[in-house]
Scaffold this active site. Structure first.
Site, PDB file in Angstrom:
ATOM      1  N   ASP A 261       0.830  -1.208   0.000  1.00 24.26           N
ATOM      2  CA  ASP A 261       0.000   0.000   0.000  1.00 24.26           C
ATOM      3  C   ASP A 261       0.865   1.259   0.000  1.00 24.26           C
ATOM      4  OD1 ASP A 261      -1.503  -2.224   0.826  1.00 24.26           O
ATOM      5  OD2 ASP A 261      -2.959  -0.960   1.848  1.00 24.26           O
ATOM      6  N   HIS A 263      -1.068   4.523  -0.693  1.00 24.97           N
ATOM      7  CA  HIS A 263      -2.098   5.448  -0.213  1.00 24.97           C
ATOM      8  C   HIS A 263      -1.740   6.917  -0.410  1.00 24.97           C
ATOM      9  CE1 HIS A 263      -5.172   2.825   1.308  1.00 24.97           C
ATOM     10  NE2 HIS A 263      -4.275   2.088   1.959  1.00 24.97           N
ATOM     11  N   ASP A 290      -3.981  -0.467  -3.637  1.00 24.08           N
ATOM     12  CA  ASP A 290      -4.135   0.633  -2.676  1.00 24.08           C
ATOM     13  C   ASP A 290      -3.115   1.735  -2.922  1.00 24.08           C
ATOM     14  OD1 ASP A 290      -6.299  -0.583  -1.566  1.00 24.08           O
ATOM     15  OD2 ASP A 290      -5.535  -0.620   0.473  1.00 24.08           O
ATOM     16  N   ASP A 293      -6.223   7.286  -2.102  1.00 20.23           N
ATOM     17  CA  ASP A 293      -6.972   7.598  -0.872  1.00 20.23           C
ATOM     18  C   ASP A 293      -6.027   7.896   0.285  1.00 20.23           C
ATOM     19  OD1 ASP A 293      -9.447   7.430  -2.016  1.00 20.23           O
ATOM     20  OD2 ASP A 293      -9.838   5.378  -1.375  1.00 20.23           O
ATOM     21  N   ARG A 294      -6.549   8.695   1.221  1.00 17.60           N
ATOM     22  CA  ARG A 294      -5.866   9.110   2.450  1.00 17.60           C
ATOM     23  C   ARG A 294      -4.756  10.117   2.172  1.00 17.60           C
ATOM     24  NH1 ARG A 294      -7.810   5.945   6.641  1.00 17.60           N
ATOM     25  NH2 ARG A 294      -8.526   3.862   6.095  1.00 17.60           N
ATOM     26  N   ASN A 322      -8.458  -2.836  -2.719  1.00 15.81           N
ATOM     27  CA  ASN A 322      -9.839  -2.501  -2.390  1.00 15.81           C
ATOM     28  C   ASN A 322     -10.138  -1.015  -2.534  1.00 15.81           C
ATOM     29  OD1 ASN A 322      -8.104  -2.270   0.017  1.00 15.81           O
ATOM     30  ND2 ASN A 322      -9.970  -1.632   1.072  1.00 15.81           N
ATOM     31  N   HIS A 323      -9.111  -0.163  -2.560  1.00 15.02           N
ATOM     32  CA  HIS A 323      -9.343   1.276  -2.740  1.00 15.02           C
ATOM     33  C   HIS A 323      -9.393   1.664  -4.211  1.00 15.02           C
ATOM     34  CE1 HIS A 323      -9.116   3.048   1.367  1.00 15.02           C
ATOM     35  NE2 HIS A 323      -8.628   1.854   1.619  1.00 15.02           N
ATOM     36  N   HIS A 376      -3.998  -8.639  -3.136  1.00 16.67           N
ATOM     37  CA  HIS A 376      -4.033  -7.500  -2.203  1.00 16.67           C
ATOM     38  C   HIS A 376      -4.571  -7.897  -0.832  1.00 16.67           C
ATOM     39  CE1 HIS A 376      -4.251  -3.412  -0.754  1.00 16.67           C
ATOM     40  NE2 HIS A 376      -5.480  -3.637  -0.358  1.00 16.67           N
ATOM     41  N   ARG A 424     -13.603  -5.221   9.772  1.00 12.87           N
ATOM     42  CA  ARG A 424     -13.792  -4.152   8.793  1.00 12.87           C
ATOM     43  C   ARG A 424     -15.257  -3.960   8.415  1.00 12.87           C
ATOM     44  NH1 ARG A 424      -8.856  -2.834   6.053  1.00 12.87           N
ATOM     45  NH2 ARG A 424      -7.166  -4.304   6.513  1.00 12.87           N
ATOM     46  N   HIS A 451      -2.553  -4.628   2.305  1.00 12.68           N
ATOM     47  CA  HIS A 451      -3.857  -4.347   2.903  1.00 12.68           C
ATOM     48  C   HIS A 451      -3.834  -3.994   4.386  1.00 12.68           C
ATOM     49  CE1 HIS A 451      -8.174  -4.260   2.813  1.00 12.68           C
ATOM     50  NE2 HIS A 451      -8.357  -5.378   3.480  1.00 12.68           N
TER      51      HIS A 451
END
Length: 793
Positions: A261, A263, A290, A293-294, A322-323, A376, A424, A451
């Site tokens: 990740d 991010h 991933d 995001d963030r 998943n993002h 992932h 989650r 992840h």
């Protein structure tokens, strides 16, 4: 004869000397003499430093390193006019005082205080760390719930729009779909002249262009939109023919690096290239999802990965995370910066749609040399074969819920046997038995996943049959974890490269600053959650008090307060430890310390308010009673499910301007009945609200400005929310991070093919021209000159 045994000295001087000579060496050293002065001359003691002590010793012919003997101490009294009177006065003061500590005892006490402070700091830090982890798990649950509720809301919107004969539909004539954008992108020519790192013009993607582009990204300079569309469209063309599970072959002298990740943390990706070399046919990379995001640079990271994919199609592998799904990366409320919001700020909705199409084309998993399975998330709620994964229809904007596709992107491992529910809020937890069976069925040696944040950047489980790799160091500037990548050789041997780039506020040495930063992060997350759960908390505590028939009816014990927060917020946090942070008074309603509190008074601080209007009835002066009631209801609705509202309206903002038509606004409010019947609106209330927000009669409502105006009643909490709801400032040139990871253009010794030790040794014999001896280069040469492929002898 020692001074202590002399009979001609006054008894009182011997008593004073013995009192302060704690170590019994017949000398009063500086610390012991200072203790003596603090009693006999309190006013002068603070000014008496070691220099003054040295001068004092010189007066009486004493050695300052050893101190004063009893004779020398008596000499100081002999200099006084009234020696006996002074001695008597000082003797009485000394005997009435507690015996001073020796220097060793003082040092021991100081060390005890330091140890106690460090222990307390460690406990406070660990408390905040655990709370932050629990809050992030709660955010993941919220995100999973929002994914499903947003889908329900969109479906309700369609039905409501159809019932009201609205022209507002998801596929509106005139609004281009991503496929039409992509078709147009194939003939986009852009400007005729190509500018390195800015636009391609009519030229192809080259290594020179990509390295200049990375330099520009570090400086905060973006690509132009036509170039973005060309790069993404070419990437889609490369990804579409690939199977769901790709076979990656590593052949000597190549290697493959698994990146976890990122991010949106661009500095980590550039630092990986600094450590491990740029991608190429020999230095292959697998980016395991991933990317967005963030963080604030998801667009730049994806463009770098895509550009290298276009440049080296066989050197770059990509697994979807998943993002990389529209139902996650368009959640504008959960993250300070989501990918949708980032695309709207930097480009427009069309670019976001094209990125989404590229994400849908990404493979799901990769098998390296037939032995390492890379995905992932992890395994599924049922036994699955790779052949089944190959049959999945991956060309979807987000994986369907409760499917093996969702599990592969969302699941996590746990140390228990069998399958369990995931914290989650979606997918599952899988154990060692599931991993062992999957590996045995496919004759694999290891499963590699991402992840999950890991403190050291990577972690093995199940006797090294499963490895998690996470590459975003100091994740979100809220954690202090390392980042890591896994470098795999053709013989399947591997090594890890780890690093830790300081966060924006630096991993400062002072605990108090780190603690304050983390405390503000935790407080902002708690305030947001308590504000949204305000009605549920009132109902919970009111029901408890009705059963116990308390007086006053709104008083609860602090334990009940903590238990209620843990239950309603669904957080495993000891809220008693956070009562000061959340503003609980030291004295209860009964006037006693740590006494019961008034829960209505506590929750009043979290009442939702807007900068556009005041929700409290006694402060509202905005118009008729109907409008006041509708505004109050809307405030509660925004507080409870703001993310669904804002995500829903964002979905229909096709232009990316942050506005919707009044018809879309009305239809959206009516459609919310599918999510929360108790706070749904009537047709009359919707009309009243629409007129209020469209007061100038333009027919459009700026919903971004409207939602961003909501906060909580307490001013302190409101400032904390405003601070952390804003997107983080990109970390650019001159920051702490770039001192650790210098700009790509300045990496003069960066090996284009690989930076592995054996190849470094091979190339070390080659002579490199001195930078000082080389002639002045053009701007283009300075950007790219250090990445040319080395010639073989």
């Amino acid at each position: 004869m020692s001074s202590q045994n002399r009979t001609d000295l006054p008894e009182k001087i011997r008593g004073i000397f013995k009192f302060f000579d704690g170590d019994g060496d017949d000398f009063l050293n500086y610390h012991e003499f200072l203790a003596f002065l603090r009693i006999v001359n309190p006013a002068g003691a603070p000014k008496f430093d070691f220099t003054a002590f040295t001068k004092w010793c010189q007066r009486v012919n004493a050695n300052p390193d050893k101190g004063l003997t009893i004779d020398q101490l008596y000499v100081t009294y002999s200099d006084l006019d009234n020696t006996d009177e002074a001695l008597s006065l000082h003797y009485d003061k000394v005997m009435a005082s507690p015996r001073p500590d020796t220097q060793a005892q003082q040092q021991k006490k100081v060390q005890e205080v330091i140890d106690q402070v460090q222990k307390s700091n460690a406990e406070r830090g660990e408390l905040l760390r655990q709370a932050l982890i629990e809050l992030e798990i709660g955010e993941e649950r919220d995100m999973a719930r929002n994914r499903r509720q947003s889908a329900i809301a969109r479906d309700a919107f369609r039905k409501t729009a159809s019932r009201r004969r609205s022209t507002v539909l998801l596929d509106v004539p005139g609004r281009r779909s991503s496929s039409s954008i992509r078709r147009d992108s194939k003939v986009v020519q852009g400007r005729r002249a190509s500018t390195p790192g800015l636009n391609l013009g009519t030229k192809k993607v080259t290594l020179d262009f990509v390295t200049a582009m990375m330099d520009n990204f570090q400086a905060g300079i973006l690509l132009d939109a036509p170039t973005v569309i060309r790069i993404v469209a070419q990437t889609i063309d490369l990804l579409e023919p690939l199977p769901n599970v790709v076979e990656a072959k590593i052949v000597e002298p190549a290697s493959l690096t698994v990146v976890g990740d990122l991010h949106g943390q661009l500095e980590d990706l550039l630092h990986i290239f600094q450590l491990n070399g740029l991608p190429s046919a020999r230095n292959q990379y697998l980016f395991n999802g991933d990317w967005v995001d963030r963080g604030d640079c998801g667009v730049e990271i994806v463009l770098i990965i895509f550009a290298f994919k276009v440049l080296f199609p066989d050197g770059i592998y990509m697994n979807r995370g998943n993002h990389e799904a529209t139902d996650v990366n368009s959640d504008v409320d959960t993250y300070a910066m989501c990918f949708y919001k980032e695309c709207m700020q930097k480009y427009d909705r069309e670019v976001y749609d094209l990125f989404s199409e590229a994400f849908a084309a990404c493979p799901i998993a990769t098998v390296i040399n037939g032995k390492y399975f890379v995905v992932h998330g992890g395994l599924c709620h049922k036994t699955v074969k790779i052949a089944e994964i190959q049959k999945i229809d991956r060309y979807q904007m987000h994986p369907p819920y409760d499917t093996i596709f969702e599990d592969l992107l969302w699941s996590d491992p746990h140390n228990k046997k069998g399958i369990a529910e995931n914290d989650r809020g979606c997918s599952i937890l899988f154990g060692s038995q599931s991993v062992a069976k999957f590996l045995k069925d496919h004759k694999l040696a290891m499963m590699i996943r991402s992840h999950e944040k890991k403190e050291e950047g990577y972690e093995f489980m199940f006797k090294k049959r499963l490895c998690t790799v996470f590459s975003a160091s100091n994740y979100c500037d809220e954690h202090e974890n390392d980042g890591a990548v896994m470098v795999i050789r053709p013989d399947l041997s591997y090594k890890f490269l780890t690093w830790n780039l300081d966060p924006q506020n630096a991993k400062v040495g002072m605990f108090c600053l780190r603690y304050a930063l983390k405390q503000d992060v935790v407080l902002s997350k708690l305030v947001k959650r308590i504000s949204r759960a305000r009605l549920a908390l009132i109902a919970h505590w009111k029901k408890s008090n009705d059963e116990k028939k308390r007086d006053p009816p709104t008083s609860i014990t602090r334990k009940e307060w903590a238990d209620g927060l843990a239950k309603c917020l669904r957080l495993k946090i000891n809220f008693i430890e956070f009562q000061d942070m959340l503003g609980l008074p030291a004295y209860g309603v009964n006037g006693k310390p740590e006494g019961p509190i008034d829960f209505m008074e506590f929750l009043s601080r979290f009442a939702p308010v807007s900068h556009h209007f005041k929700a409290e009835k006694n402060e509202t002066e905005t118009g008729p009673v109907e409008l006041k009631q509708s505004l109050a209801k809307l405030s509660e609705l925004v507080a409870e499910m703001g993310s669904n509202l804002q995500t829903l309206f964002s979905y229909f903002d096709m232009s990316g301007t942050g506005t919707v038509t009044t018809g879309e606004f009305e239809t959206g409010l009516l459609a919310l009945k599918a999510l929360n019947n108790s706070l749904s609106f009537t047709e009359e209330e919707v009309v009243v609200l629409t007129k209020f927000f469209d007061s100038n009669g333009t027919g459009f409502i700026n919903f971004d400005e409207f939602f961003n105006g909501f906060s909580v009643h307490d001013k302190k909490f409101s400032k904390t929310l405003d601070k952390f709801n804003k997107p983080r400032v990109p970390r650019r040139k001159g920051s702490i991070v770039l001192k650790s990871a210098p700009p790509i253009g300045s990496m003069r010794n960066l090996d284009f093919d690989s930076t592995h030790e054996d190849e470094k040794k091979k190339n070390s014999t080659e002579k490199k021209p001195s930078p000082k001896a080389s002639p002045k280069k053009s701007t283009r040469s300075r950007f790219f000159g250090f990445f040319k492929r080395k010639k073989k002898k």
